[in-house]
Design an enzyme around this catalytic site. Structure first.
Site, PDB file in Angstrom:
ATOM      1  N   CYS A 159      39.239  45.562  36.959  1.00  0.00           N
ATOM      2  CA  CYS A 159      39.641  45.964  38.311  1.00  0.00           C
ATOM      3  C   CYS A 159      39.490  47.457  38.545  1.00  0.00           C
ATOM      4  O   CYS A 159      38.870  47.888  39.520  1.00  0.00           O
ATOM      5  CB  CYS A 159      41.053  45.484  38.635  1.00  0.00           C
ATOM      6  SG  CYS A 159      42.397  46.237  37.697  1.00  0.00           S
ATOM      7  N   HIS A 197      47.051  46.084  38.713  1.00  0.00           N
ATOM      8  CA  HIS A 197      45.871  45.605  39.437  1.00  0.00           C
ATOM      9  C   HIS A 197      45.578  46.482  40.644  1.00  0.00           C
ATOM     10  O   HIS A 197      46.474  46.846  41.396  1.00  0.00           O
ATOM     11  CB  HIS A 197      46.041  44.153  39.882  1.00  0.00           C
ATOM     12  CG  HIS A 197      44.756  43.578  40.401  1.00  0.00           C
ATOM     13  ND1 HIS A 197      43.661  43.403  39.582  1.00  0.00           N
ATOM     14  CD2 HIS A 197      44.375  43.207  41.638  1.00  0.00           C
ATOM     15  CE1 HIS A 197      42.647  42.923  40.318  1.00  0.00           C
ATOM     16  NE2 HIS A 197      43.063  42.808  41.560  1.00  0.00           N
ATOM     17  N   HIS A 234      37.701  43.130  45.034  1.00  0.00           N
ATOM     18  CA  HIS A 234      38.231  43.451  43.710  1.00  0.00           C
ATOM     19  C   HIS A 234      37.588  42.606  42.626  1.00  0.00           C
ATOM     20  O   HIS A 234      36.844  41.670  42.897  1.00  0.00           O
ATOM     21  CB  HIS A 234      39.763  43.282  43.705  1.00  0.00           C
ATOM     22  CG  HIS A 234      40.236  41.865  43.826  1.00  0.00           C
ATOM     23  ND1 HIS A 234      41.378  41.404  43.207  1.00  0.00           N
ATOM     24  CD2 HIS A 234      39.748  40.792  44.499  1.00  0.00           C
ATOM     25  CE1 HIS A 234      41.571  40.119  43.488  1.00  0.00           C
ATOM     26  NE2 HIS A 234      40.597  39.738  44.265  1.00  0.00           N
TER      27      HIS A 234
END
Length: 126
Positions: free
Chosen positions: A39, A88, A100
């Site tokens: 990520c 994240h 993402h």
């Protein structure tokens, strides 16, 4: 004005475009691109393509710019952070969507922020 906001900065549109060019690239933990990403690898690589250096990890990226606490104030290209431990991060893509690299077994993709699986914590405008 169908809810579209002007981009966060001159750097945000090229960063989002760079990330978009990697749709369907596989998620690999620790990967920084361009053949695979995690990520924060995706977000740091995308901003690097726009000529902006930001830290490598999601936790460190929380300090890369101006914090945006309200989801309604997000602009396209802002970094968006999820989960209480901030593990994240993605790029805000407008209309409640994030671009993402979700997790092992997935690919870079657009997803509704409401389906990430953890709460939206805040955004950062680079």
């Amino acid at each position: 004005s169908g809810g579209y906001r002007t981009p966060a900065s001159r750097r945000a549109p090229p960063a989002l475009a760079a990330a978009h060019s990697n749709i369907r690239t596989p998620y690999v933990y620790g990967a920084t691109g361009p053949s695979s990403f995690d990520c924060s690898g995706l977000t740091s690589w995308a901003y690097a393509q726009a000529g902006v250096g930001i830290p490598r990890t999601s936790e460190a990226q929380t300090g890369a710019g101006t914090r945006i606490s309200s989801m309604g104030d997000l602009q396209v290209g802002d970094l968006v952070f999820f989960f209480n431990d901030l593990h994240h991060v993605g790029l805000y893509a407008g209309n409640g969507q994030v671009l993402h690299a979700p997790r092992t077994g997935t690919v870079v993709r657009y997803e509704s922020m409401s389906t990430i699986g953890g709460p939206f914590m805040f955004g950062v405008r680079v």
